[in-house]
Scaffold this active site. Structure first.
Site, short mmCIF file in Angstrom:
data_model
loop_
_atom_site.label_atom_id
_atom_site.label_comp_id
_atom_site.label_asym_id
_atom_site.label_seq_id
_atom_site.Cartn_x
_atom_site.Cartn_y
_atom_site.Cartn_z
N ARG A 111 -7.98 0.17 5.80
CA ARG A 111 -7.01 1.04 5.14
C ARG A 111 -5.74 0.28 4.77
O ARG A 111 -5.00 0.73 3.89
CB ARG A 111 -6.64 2.22 6.06
CG ARG A 111 -7.76 3.24 6.26
CD ARG A 111 -7.29 4.41 7.09
NE ARG A 111 -6.12 5.05 6.47
CZ ARG A 111 -5.38 5.98 7.06
NH1 ARG A 111 -5.67 6.37 8.28
NH2 ARG A 111 -4.35 6.49 6.44
N ARG A 142 2.10 15.22 12.15
CA ARG A 142 3.28 14.84 11.39
C ARG A 142 3.60 16.03 10.49
O ARG A 142 2.96 16.23 9.45
CB ARG A 142 3.02 13.59 10.57
CG ARG A 142 4.31 12.97 10.00
CD ARG A 142 4.01 11.77 9.12
NE ARG A 142 3.27 10.73 9.81
CZ ARG A 142 2.93 9.58 9.22
NH1 ARG A 142 3.26 9.36 7.97
NH2 ARG A 142 2.26 8.68 9.88
N LYS A 172 0.83 -1.20 0.00
CA LYS A 172 0.00 0.00 0.00
C LYS A 172 0.86 1.25 0.00
O LYS A 172 0.64 2.19 -0.77
CB LYS A 172 -0.90 0.02 1.23
CG LYS A 172 -1.77 1.26 1.33
CD LYS A 172 -2.32 1.49 2.72
CE LYS A 172 -1.28 2.09 3.63
NZ LYS A 172 -1.85 2.91 4.73
N ASN A 173 1.89 1.28 0.85
CA ASN A 173 2.69 2.49 1.00
C ASN A 173 3.56 2.77 -0.22
O ASN A 173 4.02 3.89 -0.41
CB ASN A 173 3.57 2.39 2.26
CG ASN A 173 2.75 2.51 3.53
OD1 ASN A 173 1.62 2.98 3.51
ND2 ASN A 173 3.31 2.07 4.64
N CYS A 227 -4.17 9.48 10.41
CA CYS A 227 -4.30 8.73 11.66
C CYS A 227 -4.48 9.66 12.85
O CYS A 227 -4.18 10.85 12.79
CB CYS A 227 -3.07 7.84 11.87
SG CYS A 227 -2.93 6.52 10.65
N ASP A 263 5.76 1.16 11.81
CA ASP A 263 4.45 0.62 11.43
C ASP A 263 4.22 -0.80 11.93
O ASP A 263 3.12 -1.34 11.78
CB ASP A 263 4.30 0.64 9.90
CG ASP A 263 3.90 2.02 9.38
OD1 ASP A 263 3.64 2.91 10.19
OD2 ASP A 263 3.85 2.19 8.14
#
Length: 427
Positions: free
Chosen positions: A399, A124, A24-25, A119, A308
């Site tokens: 997600r 961030r 996904k990232n 999130c 993560d």
């Protein structure tokens, strides 16, 4: 539509093979990067996740058309940029969407993007994104949480990132690919997702050198062509399933993996007493009949232990007798899993970004995920308990984990998600 909770009845060992989904990232910035070409691009290995649909909505808003041409294959085509504004209603759903600033700026010469959301575990900042683009020649202003960028010509010059930032590196790369300037990025991220983005762009004709090192040189090109590209496997999902195997003291085979992307997780599990067997694109995790040992973990940027995977590892360590210490200086506020694990009997004390975990036995309880990886920690914990755990906040799990209940069942877990009850139209 209201999403029903995930139900898990634990106490079972896992077995068999689990195919790890595409990253996904890595997919998110590559989808954004497709905006840099006016020709069609086909991506193979795109997981069908809510975050992917969010970034596709954003790409569509600025001019991209897309079509699924296979279960995980996606064709994108952006003949022209039809809007240089990425509104808050779309950007607020996900932090990663801020990198669209660099792509629109490169393709259209100007861009306006709202501050990102995402999130629930703290801010961030995007200061490194903004500093990089300014240093390379972009004019950037902020008004009411909206960043407006413009360039008078090609970007060029050198920028030294003050800290390692995956998103900041993505944004600077995307902004610099088109044109006739030369950009050097120092202290750039060497994350797997950055390397995949560079490999994708180079496959379309970009000239980027230094992938996998902290110094990147980007020589602008007039345009990018179309093409096809396969996205790397998801190392975070792989790490999650590795930890699930260890937590349930099981033997599990992971396919579609890059073992070299997982060395930090493999090393810590090995230190705990888990056997990890690697081959070209698979891993076997064997924790059967093991007395696992507590360990200490400090998260770092790649290739260090990933932030993560920190909540999932905390859930595992909560089942391992002895004292473990987990520190997450990368994202110090990533702690929403702690209170929910405590509801399941975990003995965790927190000071700053440090968790001290006294391992023991967990029990089933109703819990709620407040973010994606906290949800992963909760389903790992639930797999270890004898009773039935009900996990709310499934929208966060969606997600990052595709068809989670179904895939957990395929390796022996007792997991299900009831179908929502629809009101009778005659009522």
């Amino acid at each position: 539509m209201h999403l029903t909770p995930l139900h898990l009845r634990g106490g079972r060992t896992l077995s068999g093979d689990v195919a790890i989904q595409p990253s996904k990232n890595a997919a998110l910035p590559i989808i954004v990067a497709s905006l840099l070409s006016s020709e069609p691009v086909t991506l193979h290995g795109v997981a069908r996740l809510s975050d992917v649909y969010t970034i596709l909505d954003l790409a569509h808003h600025v001019g991209a058309r897309h079509a699924w041409v296979g279960p995980h294959s996606l064709t994108l085509h952006t003949p022209e940029i039809v809007s240089t504004v990425a509104p808050y209603s779309l950007v607020s759903k996900m932090r990663a969407s801020f990198i669209i600033l660099g792509a629109i700026l490169a393709r259209a010469g100007e861009a306006t993007v709202s501050m990102p959301g995402g999130c629930a575990w703290g801010p961030r900042p995007v200061d490194q994104h903004v500093k990089a683009l300014r240093a390379l020649g972009a004019e950037i202003s902020e008004d009411g949480g909206n960043f407006s960028a413009a360039r008078r010509g090609s970007l060029g010059g050198t920028f030294l990132f003050e800290l390692l930032t995956v998103g900041g590196t993505h944004n600077a790369i995307l902004a610099s690919v088109l044109g006739d300037g030369v950009v050097t990025l120092e202290n750039a991220s060497i994350d797997t997702d950055v390397v995949d983005l560079i490999n994708f762009l180079n496959s379309l004709g970009a000239q980027i050198e230094g992938a996998g090192t902290n110094t990147l040189t980007i020589r602008g090109v007039p345009a990018l062509r179309g093409g096809e590209y396969k996205i790397i496997p998801d190392r975070i999902e792989a790490g999650t399933f590795m930890i699930a195997a260890a937590a349930t003291r099981s033997r599990l085979t992971l396919t579609n993996v890059r073992p070299d992307h997982l060395r930090a997780v493999s090393a810590k599990l090995g230190e705990m007493g888990v056997d990890i067997l690697e081959s070209q694109d698979r891993l076997i995790v064997d924790a059967r009949d093991r007395e696992l040992r507590p360990v200490n973990i400090t998260t770092q940027s790649f290739p260090g232990f990933p932030t993560d995977v920190q909540p999932q590892m905390s859930a595992l360590l909560a089942t391992v007798p002895g004292t473990s210490v987990v520190q997450d200086p990368v994202y110090p506020d990533r702690l929403t899993h702690v209170a929910e694990l405590q509801r399941m009997g975990a003995n965790i004390t927190v000071s700053g970004y440090t968790q001290v975990i006294q391992g023991g036995e967990l029990h089933a309880a109703p819990v709620k995920a407040a973010d994606l990886r906290a949800g992963a920690a909760l389903f790992i914990a639930a797999l270890t308990t004898e009773g039935e755990t009900v996990i709310d906040g499934v929208q966060y799990l969606n997600r990052g984990y595709e068809r989670l209940a179904e895939r957990l069942r395929s390796i022996g877990a007792n997991a299900w998600q009831p179908q929502p009850v629809l009101a009778n139209a005659m009522d």
